[in-house]
Design a protein around this motif. Structure first.
Motif: not given
Lengths: 247, 247
Positions: A8, A189-191, A195-196, A235-236, A238, A241, A243, B112, B160
């Motif tokens: 990951q 760099r990960r969306v 919820a997460q 990220r609308r 999604a 993130l 970076k 999650t 990602d």
DNA sequence: CGCGTTTCTCAGGGAATTCACAGACTTGCG
DNA sequence: CGCAAGTCTGTGAATTCCCTGAGAAACGCG
């Protein structure tokens, strides 16, 4: 212990011989042990769990963990008794205590004097994972090179002294802001979906609106991105993130 | 797991020993399990399905899946109970939760947290497949080389961070545009009919006009092919396809 | 206890996105 | 050449999603 980079792209702690770190989780509520086991496994650690003092001692003996997460309220034994027995099995292994918020804090405070640590229930997973990482890192067996400082672009976050700076400027964050930023920076760099983020940064019994996440993202932006090239991106539909600002 | 390229030019996930990935689908609506089974088989995965908690646990025991798709609303058991039992059978297997849209805020808490993921009903198949691929890729058994970046010619799509670029230029896409492009790019040089696209990219209860596909293809062209050698082509009466611009 | 800080709810506003509709255009074919 | 089926795209409305100010409640510390 050394660190490696997982598929990951996250760094995980390993023992000196390259085998995964072992953690024993002791709590009588099964939902808690499951929650913790799941989250800690995801860190790349090997997990064993026990629901009472008896089982904890037995597991300690045969599993030989590198760290223990111990609820101080167990049905069959007093927390201190369990601790004593664990100590006899595992003299040098650090312990992360779980305690109810209103529990006598001074007693716990005494216990943590030896380099152990504690978190209060209800906890957030980020908090538990971070403290556990700290304990394991600082425990004798740990590799000193494993860094407690997260870096993304010109933004740095020191997990040890809880300090954040961007481009040299020190930035003051509240506890929640700090945890949110740490979670973002541990997954650059990960969306990450709202919820997460909620599952990870807020405590497991949080029953509120999911838009606290939006709110705290907005706070972070004000402090971190203010007047600079933005590092936190939406990220609308999604998630969010972080970076490095390439500009 | 490793990736191989099938005769049709699609890349599929495989286990380290070369056998196909195994996925268990649990939902009480048979139409859903059938829909999912069909779509996931098409990914080259081996599928088993169950309609209730009992069956799920049994299937988990004997089928030993690499991932589970679990509806949280089952007739015989609470979703959390099923989850607990599954976890005991398959401690390290990632779970993709299916949940009603309005239940999201309810009790996704902690679900999650272990690196699991969820999608809301009604979902699109592309979404389910993409998340499942992500979970399997990130789960311990995954092959490190399996890339989250799709490449067709000079066009790249990063799953990602949800970023798309052509020839180095960053391109902003909306959520639907992104999913459509992902579907096209996962099937390069192959004609996809409007019906296929609709079934795959839009959620299964979409009741609108079929010409949304034309509309979104047109959006994509404006963003991706604008002023360049076109990569998206129409096959009149058959559908659309994407391929590298040979110029 | 009192005050400053932090966390969180609520609601308004604004912007991005999705989609239907309809007319223009293209292509293939008689 | 003209028609019909198929495709493309401009317009605009409805909706969804996100951001943020204001203030209430909870917390922490002296």
């Amino acid at each position: 212990m050394t660190t490696t980079t997982s598929p990951q792209g996250r760094t995980e702690l390993l023992r000196p011989d390259g085998s995964p770190v072992r953690v024993l989780v002791v709590d009588d509520e099964q939902s808690i042990t499951e929650l913790l086991s799941m989250a800690l496994r995801y860190e790349g650690w090997r997990i064993r769990s026990a629901g009472d003092g008896q089982g904890a001692v037995r597991a300690a003996r045969e599993f030989r963990p590198d760290a223990v997460v111990l609820d101080m309220m167990l049905p069959d034994m007093d927390g201190l008794a369990v601790l004593g027995r664990l100590r006899r099995e595992l003299p040098d292994v650090p312990v992360l205590f779980l305690t109810a918020k209103d529990a006598v804090e001074d007693r716990i405070a005494g216990l943590t004097a030896g380099g152990d640590d504690y978190v209060t229930k209800p906890f957030s997973l980020e908090e538990v994972v971070a403290r556990l990482r700290g304990l394991i890192r600082r425990s004798g067996a740990a590799d000193r090179r494993s860094e407690p400082v997260l870096v993304v672009g010109d933004l740095t976050l020191d997990e040890d002294c809880h300090e954040v700076a961007r481009g040299g400027d020190h930035i003051h964050l509240t506890a929640t802001e700090f945890e949110l930023l740490r979670f973002l920076m541990r997954n650059p760099r990960r969306v990450l979906s709202k919820a997460q983020i909620l599952d990870r940064v807020w405590s497991y019994d949080f029953g509120g609106q999911a838009n606290v996440v939006e709110l705290y993202i907005s706070y972070l932006r004000r402090k971190i991105d203010a007047g600079r090239e933005p590092m936190i991106h939406t990220r609308r539909g999604a998630g969010y993130l972080i970076k490095p600002a390439v500009s």
